[in-house]
Design a protein around this motif. Sequence first.
Motif, PDB file in Angstrom:
ATOM      1  N   ASP A 246       0.846  -1.187   0.000  1.00 18.81           N
ATOM      2  CA  ASP A 246       0.000   0.000   0.000  1.00 18.81           C
ATOM      3  C   ASP A 246       0.887   1.245   0.000  1.00 18.81           C
ATOM      4  OD1 ASP A 246      -3.088   0.709   0.841  1.00 18.81           O
ATOM      5  OD2 ASP A 246      -1.672   2.192   1.602  1.00 18.81           O
ATOM      6  N   ALA A 247       0.348   2.340  -0.555  1.00 22.19           N
ATOM      7  CA  ALA A 247       1.123   3.576  -0.590  1.00 22.19           C
ATOM      8  C   ALA A 247       1.515   4.038   0.803  1.00 22.19           C
ATOM      9  CB  ALA A 247       0.328   4.678  -1.295  1.00 22.19           C
ATOM     10  N   ALA A 248       0.663   3.782   1.813  1.00 18.53           N
ATOM     11  CA  ALA A 248       0.934   4.228   3.174  1.00 18.53           C
ATOM     12  C   ALA A 248       1.572   3.140   4.028  1.00 18.53           C
ATOM     13  CB  ALA A 248      -0.357   4.710   3.836  1.00 18.53           C
ATOM     14  N   SER A 249       2.200   2.176   3.403  1.00 17.86           N
ATOM     15  CA  SER A 249       2.867   1.100   4.147  1.00 17.86           C
ATOM     16  C   SER A 249       4.278   1.475   4.556  1.00 17.86           C
ATOM     17  CB  SER A 249       2.920  -0.177   3.295  1.00 17.86           C
ATOM     18  OG  SER A 249       3.764   0.026   2.162  1.00 17.86           O
ATOM     19  N   GLY A 250       4.894   2.424   3.851  1.00 17.84           N
ATOM     20  CA  GLY A 250       6.299   2.736   4.060  1.00 17.84           C
ATOM     21  C   GLY A 250       7.229   1.912   3.202  1.00 17.84           C
ATOM     22  N   LEU A 251       6.676   1.118   2.261  1.00 14.34           N
ATOM     23  CA  LEU A 251       7.474   0.173   1.482  1.00 14.34           C
ATOM     24  C   LEU A 251       7.691   0.594   0.031  1.00 14.34           C
ATOM     25  CD1 LEU A 251       5.784  -3.023   2.909  1.00 14.34           C
ATOM     26  CD2 LEU A 251       8.171  -2.365   3.260  1.00 14.34           C
ATOM     27  N   ARG A 252       7.122   1.719  -0.385  1.00 15.51           N
ATOM     28  CA  ARG A 252       7.304   2.140  -1.779  1.00 15.51           C
ATOM     29  C   ARG A 252       8.477   3.100  -1.959  1.00 15.51           C
ATOM     30  NH1 ARG A 252       1.389   3.010  -4.666  1.00 15.51           N
ATOM     31  NH2 ARG A 252       0.350   1.172  -3.769  1.00 15.51           N
ATOM     32  N   THR A 253       9.148   3.457  -0.889  1.00 15.15           N
ATOM     33  CA  THR A 253      10.268   4.372  -0.985  1.00 15.15           C
ATOM     34  C   THR A 253      11.543   3.687  -0.522  1.00 15.15           C
ATOM     35  OG1 THR A 253      11.050   6.588  -0.368  1.00 15.15           O
ATOM     36  CG2 THR A 253       9.957   5.315   1.343  1.00 15.15           C
ATOM     37  N   GLY A 254      12.697   4.243  -0.932  1.00 16.55           N
ATOM     38  CA  GLY A 254      13.980   3.678  -0.535  1.00 16.55           C
ATOM     39  C   GLY A 254      14.392   2.510  -1.409  1.00 16.55           C
ATOM     40  N   ASP A 255      15.498   1.901  -1.029  1.00 12.13           N
ATOM     41  CA  ASP A 255      16.055   0.770  -1.769  1.00 12.13           C
ATOM     42  C   ASP A 255      15.090  -0.406  -1.723  1.00 12.13           C
ATOM     43  OD1 ASP A 255      17.573  -1.231  -2.876  1.00 12.13           O
ATOM     44  OD2 ASP A 255      19.348  -0.858  -1.660  1.00 12.13           O
ATOM     45  N   ALA A 256      14.831  -1.013  -2.881  1.00 16.61           N
ATOM     46  CA  ALA A 256      13.922  -2.166  -2.928  1.00 16.61           C
ATOM     47  C   ALA A 256      14.535  -3.408  -2.309  1.00 16.61           C
ATOM     48  CB  ALA A 256      13.515  -2.468  -4.368  1.00 16.61           C
ATOM     49  N   ALA A 257      15.846  -3.417  -2.075  1.00 14.10           N
ATOM     50  CA  ALA A 257      16.531  -4.549  -1.439  1.00 14.10           C
ATOM     51  C   ALA A 257      16.248  -5.866  -2.153  1.00 14.10           C
ATOM     52  CB  ALA A 257      16.134  -4.645   0.035  1.00 14.10           C
ATOM     53  N   ALA A 258      16.191  -5.810  -3.484  1.00 14.12           N
ATOM     54  CA  ALA A 258      15.970  -6.983  -4.346  1.00 14.12           C
ATOM     55  C   ALA A 258      14.560  -7.554  -4.230  1.00 14.12           C
ATOM     56  CB  ALA A 258      16.995  -8.082  -4.061  1.00 14.12           C
ATOM     57  N   ALA A 259      13.675  -6.872  -3.511  1.00 18.38           N
ATOM     58  CA  ALA A 259      12.293  -7.344  -3.408  1.00 18.38           C
ATOM     59  C   ALA A 259      11.514  -6.952  -4.652  1.00 18.38           C
ATOM     60  CB  ALA A 259      11.625  -6.756  -2.174  1.00 18.38           C
ATOM     61  N   THR A 260      10.484  -7.730  -4.966  1.00 19.79           N
ATOM     62  CA  THR A 260       9.552  -7.385  -6.034  1.00 19.79           C
ATOM     63  C   THR A 260       8.408  -6.604  -5.404  1.00 19.79           C
ATOM     64  OG1 THR A 260      10.128  -9.391  -7.279  1.00 19.79           O
ATOM     65  CG2 THR A 260       8.045  -8.315  -7.830  1.00 19.79           C
ATOM     66  N   VAL A 261       8.552  -5.261  -5.405  1.00 16.08           N
ATOM     67  CA  VAL A 261       7.558  -4.391  -4.789  1.00 16.08           C
ATOM     68  C   VAL A 261       6.453  -4.114  -5.811  1.00 16.08           C
ATOM     69  CG1 VAL A 261       7.114  -2.171  -3.683  1.00 16.08           C
ATOM     70  CG2 VAL A 261       9.293  -3.359  -3.296  1.00 16.08           C
ATOM     71  N   VAL A 262       5.230  -4.474  -5.454  1.00 16.71           N
ATOM     72  CA  VAL A 262       4.082  -4.331  -6.353  1.00 16.71           C
ATOM     73  C   VAL A 262       3.191  -3.207  -5.831  1.00 16.71           C
ATOM     74  CG1 VAL A 262       2.047  -5.468  -7.318  1.00 16.71           C
ATOM     75  CG2 VAL A 262       4.172  -6.760  -7.004  1.00 16.71           C
ATOM     76  N   ALA A 263       3.117  -2.099  -6.588  1.00 15.99           N
ATOM     77  CA  ALA A 263       2.262  -0.969  -6.220  1.00 15.99           C
ATOM     78  C   ALA A 263       0.937  -1.001  -6.972  1.00 15.99           C
ATOM     79  CB  ALA A 263       2.988   0.343  -6.505  1.00 15.99           C
ATOM     80  N   ALA A 264       0.869  -1.788  -8.022  1.00 18.79           N
ATOM     81  CA  ALA A 264      -0.325  -1.813  -8.874  1.00 18.79           C
ATOM     82  C   ALA A 264      -1.285  -2.927  -8.474  1.00 18.79           C
ATOM     83  CB  ALA A 264       0.087  -1.980 -10.337  1.00 18.79           C
ATOM     84  N   GLY A 265      -1.290  -3.288  -7.200  1.00 19.68           N
ATOM     85  CA  GLY A 265      -2.107  -4.424  -6.765  1.00 19.68           C
ATOM     86  C   GLY A 265      -3.569  -4.287  -7.114  1.00 19.68           C
ATOM     87  N   GLN A 266      -4.152  -3.092  -6.901  1.00 15.79           N
ATOM     88  CA  GLN A 266      -5.585  -2.952  -7.181  1.00 15.79           C
ATOM     89  C   GLN A 266      -5.864  -3.020  -8.676  1.00 15.79           C
ATOM     90  OE1 GLN A 266      -7.410   1.115  -6.975  1.00 15.79           O
ATOM     91  NE2 GLN A 266      -5.672   1.495  -5.606  1.00 15.79           N
ATOM     92  N   HIS A 267      -4.937  -2.565  -9.513  1.00 19.40           N
ATOM     93  CA  HIS A 267      -5.121  -2.680 -10.965  1.00 19.40           C
ATOM     94  C   HIS A 267      -5.011  -4.147 -11.403  1.00 19.40           C
ATOM     95  CE1 HIS A 267      -5.070   1.641 -11.528  1.00 19.40           C
ATOM     96  NE2 HIS A 267      -3.984   1.715 -10.794  1.00 19.40           N
TER      97      HIS A 267
END
Length: 576
Positions: A246-267
């Motif tokens: 989620d945008a308000a999770s704190g996980l969309r900013t900074g180094d991704a640390a090799a994670a697959t960060v998905v911001a388009a979940g609702q789409h």
Amino acid sequence: MTAYEYFGAFFEELANRGVRHVVCSPGSRSAPLVLSAHADPRLRCWVQLDERAGGFFALGLAKAERQCVALICTSGSAAANYLPAVTEAFYDGVALVVLTADRPPELRDRGAGQTIDQIGLYGAHARWSADLPVSGEVGPDHARFTAHRAVAAALGPPGGPVHLNAPLREPLEPLDGQPVGGVAGRESPGPTAPPVADAGEVAQLADLVRNRERGVLAVGPSDLSGADAGAVKQLAALAGWPLVADAASGLRTGDAAAATVVAAGQHLARTGPFWDGHTPDVLVRAGHPTAARALREGLAAWEAEIWLVDPLDRWEEPTTVPAGRWRSPLGALARGVLASLEPARSATAWTDSWRRAESTAQQTITATLQGGPLLEAGLARLLGETLEPDTVLYASNSMPVRDLDAFLAPHRRAPRVVAHRGTNGVDGVTSAAAGMAAAAGDPVVLLAGDLALLHDLGGLLGAARLGIDLTIVVPNNDGGGIFSFLPVAGAVPGPVFEQFFGTPHGADLSAVVKGVGAAHHRAADAAALGEALEICRHSGGLGVIEVPVDTEANVAQHRLVERSVRDAVTRSFGPA
């Protein structure tokens, strides 16, 4: 023992326990409380004219520092005005110590002015509450014990508001020669060690990571600290699981640390060929439920084995029955698993597929919005792209928090997004953002709709009066634009919809903003928005940037993005 001796000891002990901010509102009955707090040099007292705004201002201070904040008000309806902030703090786990001055027992329930039943006023929304004895009846040890217990209860776990009702007899002013404040203070406690996860819960999560290749980690609004966010990303990379953030999770900013960060979940949840073909074996969900209905329903539709991370003990899973529940904080769980498992699993077709879908969605959103008018979707995306990484982007509920979740792309220099998702209302958002700005040290930009801004005019006045450095970006659609996205918009006649849901206000925001002493700017396109943001960043103080929005065009643009992403992902992944 006088009230000043009692509350001198009380506030001294609050400061000993790490409290640094006290938010007060004017009143007579609360004079011993306010003057005793003011006497301790370790406490900064903020004065808010309006208790409702003061409550949310304290909430923002507490969220900024992740520490306990105290509130003081006089008796009567003043105390009732704290209720919206108290409920938000309860459901969001924010530590507040609320002190409400009251008439002494002999003046209650007999028509004395400014007297209501304040005992247990906040009901089940207080972690602990007490009706204090009249100060002359007890000694300073009682004051210290009560303060110590109040801070401990507010900090938890789980954290939340504490209510102390304080009956006071006249005289309320300090007498000649009477000391105001406590005796010599003690040392404040040292820094609190990071929470440690339960060993059994760590073992359960580690077993899932070790044995379930097709897993998903979905994190809703939670405002994780930088350290916790880093650990969660490392956990996702270790597991080889996509991190739906989620945008308000704190996980969309900074180094991704090799994670697959998905911001388009609702789409992606609206895209059957992809979503139906990517049902996981296990879903680990943390944080408040996301505001995105499509994603909430999509996660439930999988009918996967779900484990709930629930440190607030709220059982926040409205769509299905979890297979299990962990009380440890997510960051602590992640660190525990990282310490117990071998290096990350190599890239799999599972994570590659999620990464490709996320990339397709983000490219399509960018292409669809490019060249179009500056409406709410483009505004949310633009703020995520242009604000500095040290900026806190405070999201109002209603459309702003949804737009940021739908359109803010993850990247290394994205701003930190904060929202109050405890009760999910627009109440007090300006005050809360002002409290965040007062303590954060970093620039704060609030994204709030026009109705949310008008709902908290007391907070706007309070921010201007206190000289808070805060920029507010307001997409102005002259009413409740969110209702135009709901089925009711097509189910009732147009005039009825406008009267009860669209609710056009016709207010001149420029006049309103300037009337409280704030700067007003208008931005109709991206260039003007960028210029206004720069002016506000360097000029300081309270500035409001109004972005005019046509409601029908705004709904059409949202629908266009949804269709475009769905079509692009479907082309990429084929039929289910």
